[in-house]
Design a protein around this motif. Structure first.
Motif, PDB file in Angstrom:
ATOM      1  N   ASN A  39       1.775   6.855   0.143  1.00 41.08           N
ATOM      2  CA  ASN A  39       2.699   7.157   1.239  1.00 41.08           C
ATOM      3  C   ASN A  39       4.063   7.520   0.647  1.00 41.08           C
ATOM      4  OD1 ASN A  39       4.492   7.172   3.378  1.00 41.08           O
ATOM      5  ND2 ASN A  39       3.610   5.381   4.387  1.00 41.08           N
ATOM      6  N   PRO A  40       4.451   8.798   0.641  1.00 43.87           N
ATOM      7  CA  PRO A  40       5.719   9.224   0.000  1.00 43.87           C
ATOM      8  C   PRO A  40       6.938   8.503   0.557  1.00 43.87           C
ATOM      9  CG  PRO A  40       4.360  11.123   0.556  1.00 43.87           C
ATOM     10  CD  PRO A  40       3.726   9.936   1.212  1.00 43.87           C
ATOM     11  N   ASN A  41       6.958   8.286   1.863  1.00 43.83           N
ATOM     12  CA  ASN A  41       8.117   7.620   2.471  1.00 43.83           C
ATOM     13  C   ASN A  41       8.226   6.173   2.007  1.00 43.83           C
ATOM     14  OD1 ASN A  41       8.813   9.938   3.932  1.00 43.83           O
ATOM     15  ND2 ASN A  41       7.426   9.390   5.619  1.00 43.83           N
ATOM     16  N   ALA A  42       7.077   5.511   1.892  1.00 46.79           N
ATOM     17  CA  ALA A  42       7.088   4.113   1.455  1.00 46.79           C
ATOM     18  C   ALA A  42       7.497   4.004  -0.008  1.00 46.79           C
ATOM     19  CB  ALA A  42       5.711   3.490   1.678  1.00 46.79           C
ATOM     20  N   VAL A  43       7.020   4.907  -0.831  1.00 49.00           N
ATOM     21  CA  VAL A  43       7.312   4.864  -2.278  1.00 49.00           C
ATOM     22  C   VAL A  43       8.811   5.020  -2.538  1.00 49.00           C
ATOM     23  CG1 VAL A  43       6.978   6.113  -4.459  1.00 49.00           C
ATOM     24  CG2 VAL A  43       5.021   5.617  -2.999  1.00 49.00           C
ATOM     25  N   GLN A  44       9.522   5.716  -1.652  1.00 51.39           N
ATOM     26  CA  GLN A  44      10.959   5.909  -1.824  1.00 51.39           C
ATOM     27  C   GLN A  44      11.735   4.598  -1.747  1.00 51.39           C
ATOM     28  OE1 GLN A  44      12.251   8.846   1.009  1.00 51.39           O
ATOM     29  NE2 GLN A  44      11.370  10.561  -0.136  1.00 51.39           N
ATOM     30  N   GLU A  45      11.104   3.568  -1.196  1.00 53.88           N
ATOM     31  CA  GLU A  45      11.767   2.260  -1.101  1.00 53.88           C
ATOM     32  C   GLU A  45      11.789   1.524  -2.438  1.00 53.88           C
ATOM     33  OE1 GLU A  45      10.737  -0.175   2.338  1.00 53.88           O
ATOM     34  OE2 GLU A  45       9.546   1.489   3.125  1.00 53.88           O
ATOM     35  N   LEU A  46      10.978   1.980  -3.399  1.00 55.73           N
ATOM     36  CA  LEU A  46      10.927   1.321  -4.700  1.00 55.73           C
ATOM     37  C   LEU A  46      12.203   1.595  -5.490  1.00 55.73           C
ATOM     38  CD1 LEU A  46       7.232   2.096  -5.741  1.00 55.73           C
ATOM     39  CD2 LEU A  46       8.134  -0.090  -4.919  1.00 55.73           C
ATOM     40  N   ARG A  47      12.606   0.608  -6.287  1.00 57.43           N
ATOM     41  CA  ARG A  47      13.795   0.743  -7.127  1.00 57.43           C
ATOM     42  C   ARG A  47      13.410   0.488  -8.591  1.00 57.43           C
ATOM     43  NH1 ARG A  47      18.349  -2.673  -3.656  1.00 57.43           N
ATOM     44  NH2 ARG A  47      18.152  -1.498  -1.694  1.00 57.43           N
ATOM     45  N   ALA A  48      14.396   0.598  -9.493  1.00 61.15           N
ATOM     46  CA  ALA A  48      14.142   0.352 -10.913  1.00 61.15           C
ATOM     47  C   ALA A  48      13.923  -1.136 -11.196  1.00 61.15           C
ATOM     48  CB  ALA A  48      15.312   0.871 -11.751  1.00 61.15           C
ATOM     49  N   ASP A  49      14.429  -1.996 -10.305  1.00 58.94           N
ATOM     50  CA  ASP A  49      14.298  -3.445 -10.454  1.00 58.94           C
ATOM     51  C   ASP A  49      12.900  -3.891 -10.000  1.00 58.94           C
ATOM     52  OD1 ASP A  49      14.431  -6.189 -10.417  1.00 58.94           O
ATOM     53  OD2 ASP A  49      16.394  -6.283  -9.442  1.00 58.94           O
ATOM     54  N   LYS A  50      12.079  -4.302 -10.955  1.00 61.27           N
ATOM     55  CA  LYS A  50      10.701  -4.691 -10.619  1.00 61.27           C
ATOM     56  C   LYS A  50      10.647  -5.918  -9.723  1.00 61.27           C
ATOM     57  CE  LYS A  50       8.381  -2.789 -14.700  1.00 61.27           C
ATOM     58  NZ  LYS A  50       7.482  -3.088 -15.841  1.00 61.27           N
ATOM     59  N   HIS A  51      11.548  -6.877  -9.962  1.00 59.52           N
ATOM     60  CA  HIS A  51      11.539  -8.106  -9.155  1.00 59.52           C
ATOM     61  C   HIS A  51      11.894  -7.800  -7.695  1.00 59.52           C
ATOM     62  CE1 HIS A  51      10.859 -10.762 -12.562  1.00 59.52           C
ATOM     63  NE2 HIS A  51      11.776 -10.081 -13.242  1.00 59.52           N
ATOM     64  N   TYR A  52      12.824  -6.875  -7.507  1.00 56.44           N
ATOM     65  CA  TYR A  52      13.129  -6.454  -6.129  1.00 56.44           C
ATOM     66  C   TYR A  52      11.904  -5.816  -5.488  1.00 56.44           C
ATOM     67  CZ  TYR A  52      14.708  -3.480  -2.320  1.00 56.44           C
ATOM     68  OH  TYR A  52      14.819  -2.857  -1.102  1.00 56.44           O
ATOM     69  N   ASN A  53      11.211  -4.959  -6.238  1.00 59.16           N
ATOM     70  CA  ASN A  53      10.036  -4.276  -5.705  1.00 59.16           C
ATOM     71  C   ASN A  53       8.954  -5.261  -5.293  1.00 59.16           C
ATOM     72  OD1 ASN A  53      11.239  -1.791  -6.162  1.00 59.16           O
ATOM     73  ND2 ASN A  53      10.293  -1.531  -8.181  1.00 59.16           N
ATOM     74  N   LEU A  54       8.725  -6.276  -6.130  1.00 58.20           N
ATOM     75  CA  LEU A  54       7.690  -7.265  -5.803  1.00 58.20           C
ATOM     76  C   LEU A  54       8.046  -8.030  -4.530  1.00 58.20           C
ATOM     77  CD1 LEU A  54       6.907  -8.699  -9.370  1.00 58.20           C
ATOM     78  CD2 LEU A  54       5.593  -7.044  -8.056  1.00 58.20           C
ATOM     79  N   GLN A  55       9.322  -8.396  -4.421  1.00 59.15           N
ATOM     80  CA  GLN A  55       9.752  -9.124  -3.219  1.00 59.15           C
ATOM     81  C   GLN A  55       9.652  -8.233  -1.985  1.00 59.15           C
ATOM     82  OE1 GLN A  55      10.678 -12.445  -3.387  1.00 59.15           O
ATOM     83  NE2 GLN A  55      10.499 -12.324  -1.154  1.00 59.15           N
ATOM     84  N   MET A  56      10.066  -6.977  -2.116  1.00 60.02           N
ATOM     85  CA  MET A  56      10.008  -6.036  -0.988  1.00 60.02           C
ATOM     86  C   MET A  56       8.560  -5.791  -0.545  1.00 60.02           C
ATOM     87  SD  MET A  56       9.245  -2.597  -0.246  1.00 60.02           S
ATOM     88  CE  MET A  56       9.405  -1.708  -1.786  1.00 60.02           C
ATOM     89  N   LEU A  57       7.662  -5.589  -1.505  1.00 51.86           N
ATOM     90  CA  LEU A  57       6.250  -5.358  -1.169  1.00 51.86           C
ATOM     91  C   LEU A  57       5.657  -6.566  -0.446  1.00 51.86           C
ATOM     92  CD1 LEU A  57       4.977  -3.649  -4.451  1.00 51.86           C
ATOM     93  CD2 LEU A  57       5.093  -2.599  -2.189  1.00 51.86           C
ATOM     94  N   ASN A  58       6.045  -7.747  -0.889  1.00 50.37           N
ATOM     95  CA  ASN A  58       5.502  -8.959  -0.267  1.00 50.37           C
ATOM     96  C   ASN A  58       6.056  -9.166   1.143  1.00 50.37           C
ATOM     97  OD1 ASN A  58       3.891 -11.453  -0.621  1.00 50.37           O
ATOM     98  ND2 ASN A  58       5.887 -12.450  -0.357  1.00 50.37           N
ATOM     99  N   ASP A  59       7.353  -8.902   1.304  1.00 54.51           N
ATOM    100  CA  ASP A  59       7.985  -9.159   2.601  1.00 54.51           C
ATOM    101  C   ASP A  59       7.605  -8.111   3.643  1.00 54.51           C
ATOM    102  OD1 ASP A  59       9.157 -11.312   1.432  1.00 54.51           O
ATOM    103  OD2 ASP A  59      11.129 -10.363   1.124  1.00 54.51           O
ATOM    104  N   ARG A  60       7.587  -6.833   3.271  1.00 52.23           N
ATOM    105  CA  ARG A  60       7.402  -5.765   4.257  1.00 52.23           C
ATOM    106  C   ARG A  60       5.948  -5.308   4.400  1.00 52.23           C
ATOM    107  NH1 ARG A  60      12.509  -1.697   2.943  1.00 52.23           N
ATOM    108  NH2 ARG A  60      14.111  -3.322   2.777  1.00 52.23           N
ATOM    109  N   TYR A  61       5.180  -5.420   3.322  1.00 49.65           N
ATOM    110  CA  TYR A  61       3.824  -4.854   3.357  1.00 49.65           C
ATOM    111  C   TYR A  61       2.725  -5.882   3.070  1.00 49.65           C
ATOM    112  CZ  TYR A  61       6.353  -0.422   3.243  1.00 49.65           C
ATOM    113  OH  TYR A  61       7.195   0.622   3.537  1.00 49.65           O
ATOM    114  N   GLN A  62       3.142  -7.145   2.879  1.00 48.66           N
ATOM    115  CA  GLN A  62       2.187  -8.216   2.576  1.00 48.66           C
ATOM    116  C   GLN A  62       1.306  -7.867   1.360  1.00 48.66           C
ATOM    117  OE1 GLN A  62       2.473  -7.139   6.121  1.00 48.66           O
ATOM    118  NE2 GLN A  62       4.199  -8.541   5.843  1.00 48.66           N
ATOM    119  N   ILE A  63       1.943  -7.256   0.373  1.00 48.73           N
ATOM    120  CA  ILE A  63       1.261  -6.927  -0.884  1.00 48.73           C
ATOM    121  C   ILE A  63       1.818  -7.853  -1.970  1.00 48.73           C
ATOM    122  CG2 ILE A  63       0.948  -5.177  -2.679  1.00 48.73           C
ATOM    123  CD1 ILE A  63       1.164  -3.051  -0.498  1.00 48.73           C
TER     124      ILE A  63
END
Length: 438
Positions: free
Chosen positions: A98-122
């Motif tokens: 999903n191109p729109n979803a991927v744009q939410e990723l940042r260079a900070d891996k820890h932020y990405n993991l937290q964001m994936l867990n909170d918003r997408y339950q991944i």
């Protein structure tokens, strides 16, 4: 020429998928009986998920349409396991597509993991499932899909060991597709990690990783426009040449070939000849023996004989014997380049130890007739640093003595001093850091 085949030495240092191109080459060159090659392929495939390919080879080997029951059962297991992994990785795969979803990723891996867990339950389970799914795809022979998923996995992975494993997998996939430019980028990333002190628990693991890297890199260096220079830059570094001498002296064949066909690396050539001389007891083949004949023993008749053997070695080597189709003709460019430069090596060395050289003798050593030899030598003298002239009346080449004056000798002996001092300081500092950590 199967006696000079290095596949038995090289294969243990490769991923089993990387061995298939070597077997294909050996089968094409008919160095071994076809039945033996097919059995080796089935043995390799038995540890992968490429069951359909194994079935096809079994049918070809035994001339039958029937396949063993264990292959049928294995195929069913692979299909079931693939479906299970696909389902486990599905949430993360859907996010990454999903191109729109991927744009939410940042260079900070820890932020990405937290964001994936909170918003997408991944969570970590889905990320681990992506790794297992990518690895399974690779074992099935889907190298393109595996490379994509491993790249995405590394962008999310926080475990350094697992990230390194994924990088090795992506490196292999890029080689097998083949994508040489991308594979070279992965090679450089791996080298940077391997050479860093923090990546390995023991020095032996680090040395073994260097040996693996050099073996895998052969695919790139002999399929890349600038590969003959790059292989010297990598293999001839102190830590890598030491690893070769310690555990993989057969790699000297490829470094020797690169030096012979690469005229721009002559400054490092003298030190390499010393390595060839030191390692004659542990490894030698016609290519390394050719260099020893010319630069150690000054045996020019022996060098001429070794040249003919070198041609056969190159033609039957999976990395050196790459063929290029040109209409109805098939050529091996590296062979032609090698023989031309080998002839040049013989001539230059022969000229430096003789004052007067008979043209007929030179023509014989160069495997040319008299007129061809004279033209070849005239062009060579014009384009080289040899101070010589041809006496057409006596049919000889006259060499002028070339003695360095005292200032040139001083420069020659001290020009590498700063480099050696830098290396020595580095070794002292490295030893000090090692002692401090104990």
């Amino acid at each position: 020429m199967a006696q000079y085949d290095l596949t038995p030495r090289i294969a243990p240092n490769l991923d089993r998928h990387l061995v298939f191109p070597l077997l294909e080459f050996l089968q094409e060159r008919q160095l071994y009986p076809d039945e033996e090659i097919l059995k080796a392929k089935i043995e390799l495939l038995s540890k992968t998920n490429m069951v359909d390919y194994a079935m096809d080879i079994h049918k070809s080997l035994y001339h039958t349409e029937e396949v063993p029951q264990d292959m049928v059962e294995r195929r069913a297991e692979v299909v079931a396991r693939l479906k299970a992994l696909e389902e486990a990785a599905a949430p993360l795969v859907a996010f990454l597509q999903n191109p729109n979803a991927v744009q939410e990723l940042r260079a900070d891996k820890h932020y990405n993991l937290q964001m994936l867990n909170d918003r997408y339950q991944i969570g970590p389970q889905q990320i681990e499932a992506l790794y297992q799914y990518a690895k399974f795809q690779f074992e099935c022979g889907n190298y393109s899909g595996a490379a994509d998923y491993l790249y995405q996995y590394r962008a999310l992975c926080t475990n350094s060991e697992r990230s390194l494993s994924a990088l090795w997998g992506k490196f292999a996939a890029e080689i097998l597709m083949p994508n040489w430019d991308t594979a070279l980028e992965e090679l450089n990333r791996l080298k940077e990690i391997i050479d860093s002190k923090q990546s390995f628990a023991s020095p032996m693991n680090q040395v073994q990783s260097r040996i693996w890297l050099m073996h895998w890199s052969l695919y790139i260096f002999f399929n890349n426009d600038n590969g003959r220079t790059q292989i010297i830059d990598l293999f001839n570094q102190d830590k890598y040449i030491n690893a070769i001498q310690t555990s993989a002296p057969h790699l000297l064949r490829y470094l020797a070939t690169a030096f012979i066909v690469n005229k721009r690396r002559r400054t490092q050539f003298k030190d390499f000849i010393k390595v060839i001389q030191q390692e004659q007891h542990s490894y030698k083949d016609p290519i390394t023996e050719f260099l020893a004949c010319v630069y150690v023993n000054y045996d020019f008749d022996g060098a001429q004989k070794k040249m003919r053997e070198c041609e056969e070695v190159i033609l039957n080597d999976p990395f050196l014997g790459k063929r290029v189709e040109d209409g109805n003709f098939s050529t091996v460019p590296l062979r032609d380049e090698f023989l031309e430069n080998a002839r040049l090596f013989i001539f230059e060395t022969y000229c430096r130890i003789h004052r007067r050289i008979d043209m007929g003798v030179l023509a014989e050593k160069l495997n040319l007739n008299y007129e061809e030899a004279e033209r070849w030598i005239v062009n060579l003298i014009r384009g080289s640093k040899l101070d010589a002239k041809i006496d057409s009346k006596s049919g000889t080449v006259l060499m002028e003595p070339n003695h360095l004056n005292v200032y040139e000798q001083l420069i020659d002996h001290t020009k590498a001093l700063s480099g050696r001092t830098y290396k020595l300081v580095g070794q002292v500092l490295e030893h000090g850091q090692t002692q401090a950590t104990r």
